[in-house]
Each structure stands twice: as structure tokens, then as C-alpha cells.
Design an enzyme around this catalytic site. Structure first.
Site, PDB file in Angstrom:
ATOM      1  N   ASP A  35       1.214  12.021   1.943  1.00 49.57           N
ATOM      2  CA  ASP A  35       0.242  11.371   1.068  1.00 49.57           C
ATOM      3  C   ASP A  35      -1.151  11.953   1.269  1.00 49.57           C
ATOM      4  O   ASP A  35      -2.144  11.227   1.359  1.00 49.57           O
ATOM      5  CB  ASP A  35       0.243   9.852   1.299  1.00 49.57           C
TER       6      ASP A  35
ATOM      7  N   HIS B 137      -1.733   0.925   7.198  1.00 50.71           N
ATOM      8  CA  HIS B 137      -0.368   1.370   7.476  1.00 50.71           C
ATOM      9  C   HIS B 137      -0.390   2.555   8.439  1.00 50.71           C
ATOM     10  O   HIS B 137      -1.428   3.202   8.630  1.00 50.71           O
ATOM     11  CB  HIS B 137       0.335   1.785   6.179  1.00 50.71           C
TER      12      HIS B 137
ATOM     13  N   GLN C 212       5.139   5.148   4.690  1.00 56.36           N
ATOM     14  CA  GLN C 212       3.911   4.494   5.148  1.00 56.36           C
ATOM     15  C   GLN C 212       4.199   3.011   5.355  1.00 56.36           C
ATOM     16  O   GLN C 212       4.343   2.254   4.395  1.00 56.36           O
ATOM     17  CB  GLN C 212       2.784   4.693   4.125  1.00 56.36           C
TER      18      GLN C 212
ATOM     19  N   ARG D 114     -14.695   5.502   6.420  1.00 53.20           N
ATOM     20  CA  ARG D 114     -14.152   5.070   5.124  1.00 53.20           C
ATOM     21  C   ARG D 114     -12.928   4.207   5.391  1.00 53.20           C
ATOM     22  O   ARG D 114     -11.931   4.691   5.931  1.00 53.20           O
ATOM     23  CB  ARG D 114     -13.764   6.281   4.287  1.00 53.20           C
TER      24      ARG D 114
ATOM     25  N   ASP E 248      -9.771   2.674   4.378  1.00 60.36           N
ATOM     26  CA  ASP E 248      -8.786   2.982   3.340  1.00 60.36           C
ATOM     27  C   ASP E 248      -7.994   1.743   2.941  1.00 60.36           C
ATOM     28  O   ASP E 248      -7.582   0.954   3.791  1.00 60.36           O
ATOM     29  CB  ASP E 248      -7.831   4.058   3.873  1.00 60.36           C
TER      30      ASP E 248
ATOM     31  N   GLU F 140     -13.051   1.342   0.441  1.00 62.89           N
ATOM     32  CA  GLU F 140     -12.325   2.012  -0.634  1.00 62.89           C
ATOM     33  C   GLU F 140     -11.462   0.942  -1.297  1.00 62.89           C
ATOM     34  O   GLU F 140     -10.365   0.635  -0.849  1.00 62.89           O
ATOM     35  CB  GLU F 140     -11.464   3.164  -0.086  1.00 62.89           C
TER      36      GLU F 140
ATOM     37  N   HIS G 244     -10.706  13.036  -4.024  1.00 63.82           N
ATOM     38  CA  HIS G 244      -9.342  13.509  -3.795  1.00 63.82           C
ATOM     39  C   HIS G 244      -8.350  12.736  -4.642  1.00 63.82           C
ATOM     40  O   HIS G 244      -7.220  13.181  -4.862  1.00 63.82           O
ATOM     41  CB  HIS G 244      -8.982  13.336  -2.319  1.00 63.82           C
ATOM     42  N   ASP G 245      -8.770  11.554  -5.143  1.00 62.89           N
ATOM     43  CA  ASP G 245      -7.859  10.643  -5.821  1.00 62.89           C
ATOM     44  C   ASP G 245      -7.958  10.809  -7.338  1.00 62.89           C
ATOM     45  O   ASP G 245      -8.726  11.625  -7.847  1.00 62.89           O
ATOM     46  CB  ASP G 245      -8.181   9.210  -5.403  1.00 62.89           C
TER      47      ASP G 245
ATOM     48  N   ARG H  69      -2.189  14.792  -8.209  1.00 63.39           N
ATOM     49  CA  ARG H  69      -3.556  14.823  -7.681  1.00 63.39           C
ATOM     50  C   ARG H  69      -3.880  16.158  -7.015  1.00 63.39           C
ATOM     51  O   ARG H  69      -5.062  16.512  -6.868  1.00 63.39           O
ATOM     52  CB  ARG H  69      -3.766  13.669  -6.702  1.00 63.39           C
TER      53      ARG H  69
END
Length: 663
Positions: A165, A208, A276, A306, A308, A350, A414-415, A539
Site C-alpha cells: 500500500d 493498522h 493491513q 502525519r 494516517d 489525514e 501520493h493519494d 495511484r
């Protein structure tokens, strides 16, 4: 003899009686003193250091204690976990380098330091940008040349082999992925960045772990302690009950939020990917264990973390298991711990969720900064529609934040791009949100007639029609199409769109964050499909490898890449020299044209009017509006240096922006 005393009192300095929580917190801390004293003595810590950390502990303890009691107070062994959390914090502080402690002290005395106009960010994948951390350290002059003072390295800790991921399936939070370097390399980079005046940002992936993390391996071996770190089920009865109210995050990858594990013969909660495993924050040991990992990461030299996937960290039957009150309490508890053990560290949330939910994560006591997905989405929306009414409504209602907090504004990351605007906001300006999202998806995948964009669908759910968009800034803004057709007029318009969006990001209020590659107008990289580990995730189309030969084009006045780089470099430098761009204060201005967006930024006696044309047609703004908003008759455009007079209306060329300062 170590002096370790609290100051018990029934009333505070204003004469207000001590609250029930504060009294319980004080008594609990008194009971923890012997453990603290034993630790200080075993570590041979001097009194000044003890006084420093104990002062912060007493100041933030009532808040932390109240949060932990609310989350875990019913646990039969609560006090044991409370003690372990306290000891984890003081061990984290004890291991903190003196240079980081010095920074902590400075930041305590300068609250809100992260709202400065001088902070301009860039984000990158180490392996794609420079191969490894050592070579990345060599590129610090490049970041300085561009003007960056904030560097976000995408996940670089050890990950599972194969699909991980994009680095968010972490196998070990205390080991760097050997493909990019070592922990010592990371610490050396952090020190060099600090010396260069560049903040370091890393991810805290705390919802996770990867399925091959030590905790997950222990759970798979039947270790009951670690089985409780995750959500494991013998059959589908409970998972099916949860599934009734959960949404699917990656519906094209797999269906549902649970994965069958053959080895354990059990179902595992896996919100994102099957590898995950979601952590069980109902277990206080999970909180303590992740606190230890957080402080370890902080002590490598990180300035911002950050956080997540913040929306997903608490589970409750009968809900979507997103944005629950306990999720906020968990983050607030981590925040309180950081204030004690690493007070110079701040959080960035995020939360790519509804705008009303995004802002609930933002406060000085939770996440001091946050991604601004709504601004990002609506800048692209305005570019597609050539109409700023939805963007203006959102800015008027949603831009302001609590004191000592700020946005992190971005155009690409990145997303993917999700259209996270509020449906009621859309309805208020005459837009049907459902149909509008379908239009935007069609437009940015190039399927709408007249579209200039070359985006790629991400997670298209054929059952619901939901879709998000992948693609680089330049490809979405029309540069890929223009180069394909080799048309000079289209290239010019694409470059103007790129600069317009960046000027908006840099001036709107908040920390601007550029996904590196944007400074060169990098196009989509369709070769990602050749890598089996990436082929199923579109992505990767906007995560291309850095081409260092681009630097050779800086001296070429006819180079598109060189023009984009030098223009962004100039915009960044102007921003950093303009106090009006600090903080978030914004006053929207009415214009005669829906294609225009205009606002005033002001701070510390400095005032700038920003006017932007979101269409390919010339627009005009009434000079009297500029005169009254800027309190002057003559203005200088900070970008071009041109003098603007209010003697006549001001004209803007296609996709032109103005940064007007009174002269």
C-alpha cells in the site's frame, strides 16, 4: 536525594475549587511518584531535568488522565496500564537528544510557530526521488534552491514484501526499509535538515500494522496477549453484524472489511487491504505500545507527524466505525503524551472525510495541522467549471480554524482526488452534488467533451458509480493533452493553470505542500503497470521517478519544465517574504464575475489582495473594489512587479492571478 514533589491544593490560582477529575488525577500521580523516583535514580538524572519534565507532566496530566479514564477506566488492571503509559513517556523523554530538547524549549515559548508564512513544504518517496536517504541528504541544496522549509518523506519504515500500500503496511516502526537506508541514515538526514532550517515530516501509521509485524506474528502463533492487539473472530456472525453499517474503502480490490486467515482459521478486521490488520484500541496495551513507537519516531528528529487514517481507529457496533468520539480521544491522549515527552512535536491529521468531520480533528489539543482536502477538491472543481461559487461558499464557511492551528494546503499528493465537498453547500449554490461528482469524474478522466484533463479512474465502484481520480498536477491541468497535440496555445494555457493553482495554494492561508515533481510539470507515468506490485493501484500513475536531468533545462528559456520551476521558485520566495500570508485570516471579496476568486490576506500590518481568473477568457474586476479593499490607489503585483492603478478597471488575462500590495 531526588526531590520529586507535587503541589496539592484544593483550589487553583484563581480560587476555583479543584474539579473531581483534577483531584483524582493528582492522587493518581502521587501514587505513581515512587515509580518515577526509582526511574530517575536508576538513570542518575540531574534535578534540573527532573524538574523540567515533571513541570510538563503536572501541567498536562489532568487532561491525559481524564482521557485515559474515559477510554480505559473500566479495565480491571487500569492502574497498571496508567503506570506503564507514564513510564513510557518519561523513558521517551530520557532518550531524546539534547538538540531536540533545545528545539522543544524554543517551540514551547513560540506557540503557533507552524503558522508562519515561511513554511513551504514538499513531499516525496525517498526511493523514487533519490534512491536512498544518503543521496537524499545530498539534495538538501536542491530543496533550499526551490525554497522548501518543510519536507515530508512518505513512509520509509520496513514494510512487508510485495504490495505494501505504498509503504502504509509497516512491518517494523523502528527499522528503515533497507532499500532506502538505515535508522542512522535517517537520523543524520534529520540533523542535516534541521541545520538547513527544513522541518522533517514522517507518517505515524497507527490504525493498522502489516500482517508480518511482530505483533501480528505473535497473534498468529496463538499468543493471547497479542491476539488482543487485533480484531479476530472465529466465524462470520460478528463481522456480518459490523458489515451492515461499514463502507468499503477499496471496493475494486476486495469486498468487505474482514479477511479470512487460513493459519489461524479466523477472520481479521482489515479496513484497507487484507495485509493491513486494524489495531484494537479498546485494549490499553495497544495505546501504550503505539505510544512507544510514536516517541521512538519523534526522537529520530521529526518535527511533524502525519497521523494516517485517523477516522478509523475506533470500532463501535451499529456505526460506520468512522469519526467516533473515542477516535478523537485517542488522538488527544497521544497529543497530551507528546506535550510531556516531545513538546516540539506537532500532529497533522489525514482525514479525507466530510468537511464537517475534517475540522473536528483540528485543535491545539488534538491535531494542530490538517490536510485541507476540501480546498484541494474545490480548486480542481473551479478549474473544470470555470466558476468559483462553490469554492467561495466553502471558504466563507469552512476556512477558519481554532487559534494555534492551520491547514496544510495541497493540489496533489501520493493519494487520489475525492470530491469531498459538502452536499448542502452545493445545493445552496444550485448544484446537484450527485450529478456534479459524476461530471467531475468524467471531466478529469477526459471523457467530458472539451476536457483538457488526462486523469485515470481510481477505485471505480460500478455498483454505486463512486470514483476517485489519479493523475499528476500537470496531466490533470492539460499539459499532457497539449504536448500530445503539440499545440503552443494549449501548452500556454496548461502552464497558466498550473501556476494559478499553485498561486492559490500558496496564498489561501495555511502550509502549502507540493508533491515533488510538480515543480517540473511531471506528466503521468503509465509504466507503473509493468510492476506487478503496483499494477493494481492506479495511484502509481502520479508517483513517477525523479528525472535529475530536468535541472539541465533551467537555463533554457524555451523549456516548459524550466519555466514552471522558476515560476514556482519565485512564487515561493514571494510568499516567504510576505507576512500577510501567515495565519489563516481571509476576507473574501465580491466580484462581478463568477470566474473570479478574490480575497484579502492581512497580518502584522501587511495586506495583500489576491485575484484569480479561473477561466480561459479575460475577466475584469472593478477598480473601486480593489481601492476599498486595499485602502489605496496604487498597487504593485508582487509576482510581475507591475504597478496597478485604480483609475480604471483591472483586466485579467486567461488564468491570470494578481498578488496586489499597496504602494
Amino acid at each position: 536525594m531526588i526531590a520529586l514533589k507535587l503541589n496539592p491544593r484544593s483550589r487553583d490560582r484563581h480560587g476555583v475549587a479543584e474539579s473531581r477529575n483534577d483531584k483524582r488525577a493528582r492522587i493518581a500521580l502521587e501514587r505513581l511518584l515512587p515509580s518515577l523516583e526509582s526511574f530517575w535514580e536508576s538513570e542518575d538524572v540531574d534535578q534540573d531535568e527532573i524538574d523540567e519534565v515533571m513541570d510538563r507532566l503536572q501541567r498536562h496530566w489532568p487532561r491525559l488522565f481524564g482521557l485515559l479514564v474515559g477510554l480505559y477506566g473500566e479495565q480491571w488492571d487500569f492502574f497498571y496500564h496508567l503506570e506503564q503509559i507514564v513510564m513510557t513517556m518519561v523513558r521517551g523523554w530520557r532518550l531524546r537528544d539534547e538538540s531536540l530538547r533545545q528545539s522543544d524549549r524554543q517551540r514551547i515559548n513560540n506557540p503557533g510557530w507552524y503558522t508562519s508564512e515561511k513554511i513551504v513544504g514538499g513531499a516525496l518517496y525517498v526511493d523514487l526521488f533519490s534512491e536512498n536517504l544518503g543521496k537524499l541528504r545530498d539534495q538538501i541544496p536542491y530543496f533550499q534552491k526551490l525554497g522548501l522549509t518543510y519536507l515530508h518523506l512518505m513512509p520509509l519504515f520496513a514494510v512487508r514484501p510485495g504490495n505494501n500500500d505504498g509503504g502504509y503496511a509497516i512491518s517494523n516502526y523502528r527499522s528503515v526499509d533497507p532499500r532506502v537506508g538505515t535508522l542512522d541514515d535517517l537520523k543524520e538526514l534529520a540533523a542535516s535538515l534541521r541545520e538547513a532550517g527544513i522541518l522533517l515530516v514522517l507518517d505515524f501509521v497507527f490504525n493498522h500494522t502489516a500482517d508480518d509485524h511482530y505483533w501480528a506474528q505473535q497473534a498468529q502463533s496463538g499468543n493471547e496477549e497479542f491476539e488482543d492487539y487485533y480484531f479476530l473472530f472465529d466465524d462470520r456472525i460478528v463481522p456480518d453484524q459490523y458489515e451492515r453499517t461499514l463502507r468499503e474503502i477499496f471496493p475494486t480490490v476486495r469486498r468487505g472489511s474482514f479477511t479470512w486467515h487460513d493459519g489461524m482459521q479466523r477472520w481479521v478486521w482489515t479496513t484497507f487491504n487484507s495485509f493491513q490488520w486494524d489495531l484494537n484500541y479498546r485494549n490499553p496495551e495497544v495505546f501504550r505500545a503505539m505510544l512507544a513507537e510514536m516517541l521512538f519516531i519523534a526522537n529520530t528528529g521529526v518535527d511533524l507527524l502525519r497521523l494516517d487514517a485517523v477516522a478509523f481507529i475506533w470500532k463501535q457496533m451499529g456505526t460506520m466505525c468512522e469519526n467516533l468520539p473515542e477516535a478523537h480521544e485517542i488522538i488527544q491522549a497521544f497529543n497530551a503524551c507528546a506535550r510531556i515527552a516531545a513538546p516540539g512535536l506537532i500532529f497533522k491529521s489525514e482525514a479525507i472525510v466530510h468537511p464537517d468531520e475534517v475540522v473536528r480533528y483540528i485543535s491545539e489539543e488534538e491535531c494542530q495541522t490538517s490536510y485541507n482536502p476540501t480546498l484541494m477538491a474545490l480548486l480542481w472543481e473551479s478549474l473544470a467549471t470555470r466558476d468559483t461559487k462553490l469554492l467561495q461558499r466553502s471558504l466563507a464557511r469552512r476556512h477558519k480554524l481554532p487559534a494555534q492551528t492551520t491547514w496544510v494546503n495541497y493540489l496533489r499528493c501520493h493519494d487520489d482526488i475525492g470530491w469531498t465537498f459538502d452536499d448542502d453547500d452545493a445545493a445552496a449554490v444550485g448544484i446537484n452534488a450527485y450529478h456534479h461528482r459524476h461530471f467531475l469524474n468524467a471531466f478529469y478522466t477526459g471523457q467530458f467533451e472539451g476536457s483538457f484533463a488526462r486523469g485515470v479512474p481510481f477505485q471505480h465502484n460500478v455498483d454505486t458509480g463512486d470514483m476517485r481520480i489519479s493523475g499528476t498536477l500537470a496531466s490533470l491541468a492539460g499539459l499532457e493533452q497539449a504536448i500530445e497535440q503539440d499545440r503552443a496555445d494549449l501548452k500556454e494555457l496548461a502552464i497558466r493553470r498550473i501556476l494559478l493553482l499553485n498561486a492559490s495554494m500558496l496564498s489561501a492561508g495555511g502550509i502549502p505542500l507540493m508533491y515533488l515533481g510538480e515543480e517540473w510539470g511531471t506528466l503521468n507515468d503509465y509504466d507503473f503497470v509493468k510492476d506487478p506490485a503496483k499494477a493494481g493501484d492506479t495511484r502509481w500513475v502520479h508517483r513517477p521517478k525523479m528525472q535529475w536531468d530536468y535541472l539541465d533545462e533551467l537555463g533554457d528559456d524555451g523549456s516548459i519544465r524550466g519555466r514552471i520551476f522558476k515560476s514556482l521558485q519565485k512564487l515561493i520566495e514571494i510568499r516567504k517574504q510576505t507576512p500577510a500570508f501567515s495565519g489563516l485570516d481571509m476576507e473574501l471579496m465580491a466580484t462581478q464575475s463568477p470566474q473570479l476568486l478574490a480575497y484579502v490576506r492581512a497580518s502584522a500590518g501587511n495586506r495583500v489582495i489576491v485575484v484569480s481568473n479561473f477561466s480561459e477568457h479575460p475577466q475584469t474586476i472593478d477598480s473601486n473594489r480593489l481601492r476599498t479593499a486595499g485602502m489605496g490607489r496604487f498597487f504593485e503585483d508582487l509576482y510581475t512587479g507591475e504597478t496597478i492603478t485604480t483609475a480604471e478597471d483591472v483586466h485579467l488575462e486567461p488564468y491570470q492571478f494578481l498578488w496586489l500590495h499597496r504602494v
